[in-house]
Design a protein around this motif. Sequence first.
Motif, PDB file in Angstrom:
ATOM      1  N   PRO A  29       0.847  -1.197   0.000  1.00  0.00           N
ATOM      2  CA  PRO A  29       0.000   0.000   0.000  1.00  0.00           C
ATOM      3  C   PRO A  29       0.884   1.249   0.000  1.00  0.00           C
ATOM      4  CG  PRO A  29      -0.109  -1.140   2.132  1.00  0.00           C
ATOM      5  CD  PRO A  29       0.719  -1.990   1.221  1.00  0.00           C
ATOM      6  N   GLN A  30       0.385   2.282  -0.668  1.00  0.00           N
ATOM      7  CA  GLN A  30       1.197   3.493  -0.793  1.00  0.00           C
ATOM      8  C   GLN A  30       1.249   4.235   0.550  1.00  0.00           C
ATOM      9  OE1 GLN A  30      -0.446   6.713  -3.066  1.00  0.00           O
ATOM     10  NE2 GLN A  30       1.379   6.851  -4.345  1.00  0.00           N
ATOM     11  N   SER A  31       2.435   4.700   0.909  1.00  0.00           N
ATOM     12  CA  SER A  31       2.563   5.474   2.149  1.00  0.00           C
ATOM     13  C   SER A  31       2.080   6.901   1.921  1.00  0.00           C
ATOM     14  CB  SER A  31       4.027   5.506   2.587  1.00  0.00           C
ATOM     15  OG  SER A  31       4.807   6.185   1.609  1.00  0.00           O
ATOM     16  N   PHE A  32       1.825   7.592   3.019  1.00  0.00           N
ATOM     17  CA  PHE A  32       1.477   9.014   2.936  1.00  0.00           C
ATOM     18  C   PHE A  32       2.612   9.772   2.242  1.00  0.00           C
ATOM     19  CE2 PHE A  32       1.377  13.353   4.466  1.00  0.00           C
ATOM     20  CZ  PHE A  32       0.032  13.666   4.442  1.00  0.00           C
TER      21      PHE A  32
ATOM     22  N   GLN B 244      -4.867  15.625   6.867  1.00  0.00           N
ATOM     23  CA  GLN B 244      -4.133  14.638   7.680  1.00  0.00           C
ATOM     24  C   GLN B 244      -2.808  15.224   8.177  1.00  0.00           C
ATOM     25  OE1 GLN B 244      -4.107  10.983   5.348  1.00  0.00           O
ATOM     26  NE2 GLN B 244      -2.832  10.000   6.898  1.00  0.00           N
ATOM     27  N   LEU B 245      -2.102  15.880   7.259  1.00  0.00           N
ATOM     28  CA  LEU B 245      -0.824  16.504   7.614  1.00  0.00           C
ATOM     29  C   LEU B 245      -1.027  17.592   8.651  1.00  0.00           C
ATOM     30  CD1 LEU B 245       2.214  16.895   7.095  1.00  0.00           C
ATOM     31  CD2 LEU B 245       1.630  18.387   5.169  1.00  0.00           C
ATOM     32  N   TRP B 246      -2.052  18.409   8.429  1.00  0.00           N
ATOM     33  CA  TRP B 246      -2.274  19.545   9.337  1.00  0.00           C
ATOM     34  C   TRP B 246      -2.695  19.073  10.738  1.00  0.00           C
ATOM     35  CZ3 TRP B 246      -0.274  23.942   9.643  1.00  0.00           C
ATOM     36  CH2 TRP B 246      -0.756  24.866  10.585  1.00  0.00           C
TER      37      TRP B 246
ATOM     38  N   LEU C  33      -1.785  20.524  -1.610  1.00  0.00           N
ATOM     39  CA  LEU C  33      -2.020  19.077  -1.561  1.00  0.00           C
ATOM     40  C   LEU C  33      -3.512  18.786  -1.743  1.00  0.00           C
ATOM     41  CD1 LEU C  33       0.153  18.223   1.582  1.00  0.00           C
ATOM     42  CD2 LEU C  33       0.803  17.984  -0.828  1.00  0.00           C
ATOM     43  N   PRO C  34      -3.851  17.574  -2.161  1.00  0.00           N
ATOM     44  CA  PRO C  34      -5.270  17.182  -2.170  1.00  0.00           C
ATOM     45  C   PRO C  34      -5.835  17.355  -0.754  1.00  0.00           C
ATOM     46  CG  PRO C  34      -3.902  15.497  -3.223  1.00  0.00           C
ATOM     47  CD  PRO C  34      -2.962  16.488  -2.611  1.00  0.00           C
ATOM     48  N   PRO C  35      -7.061  17.896  -0.637  1.00  0.00           N
ATOM     49  CA  PRO C  35      -7.596  18.273   0.672  1.00  0.00           C
ATOM     50  C   PRO C  35      -7.525  17.182   1.748  1.00  0.00           C
ATOM     51  CG  PRO C  35      -9.034  19.068  -1.056  1.00  0.00           C
ATOM     52  CD  PRO C  35      -7.970  18.262  -1.735  1.00  0.00           C
TER      53      PRO C  35
END
Length: 127
Positions: A4-7, A110-112, A103-105
């Motif tokens: 699976p792709q990581s963040f 998630q980052l924020w 970034l895509p919302p």
Amino acid sequence: MSEPQSFYEAVGGEPTFRKIVARFYAEVADDEVLRPLYPEEDLGPAEERLRLFLMQYWGGPHTYSEQRGHPRLRMRHAPFKVGPLERDAWLRAMRIAVDEADLPPHLEQQLWNYLEMAAHSMLNSWD
Ligand code: HEM
């Protein structure tokens, strides 16, 4: 079967972290609350440490820990006063940097969420 792709991969890997952290440090350089906290005249090495840490945290290479060991971020911030003023200045600078990364919302959120939580958890002074 693929992993699976990581963040880290989902947001575009190293170039994205490079961009966000460089923009953040451009704000730090001009910030009268944050700039005096940084012990070195050259912000480049501090920029690299934050970039490598965030890359590692989000599933990228583990270069940060190879160079610096266990993050122990609260302990590493102990020499610097991090009160509400400093925390808010840090988040203000980071907000600009994250906004400009476009970034895509759902990834931005998630980052924020993480950055806000981490900044609150770094408080070591209440004035
Ligand atoms: C280091 C300030 C929050 C990650 C530092 C340094 C300062 C600082 C002055 C030393 C610069 C250097 O590396 O030479 C602050 C302030 C914060 C804050 C005022 C306000 C809340 C955070 C957060 C994170 C973070 C939320 C992570 C998400 C780091 C890392 C280092 C660092 C990885 C380098 C640690 C090392 O390997 O020595 N910070 N910081 N900081 N900070 Fe922060």
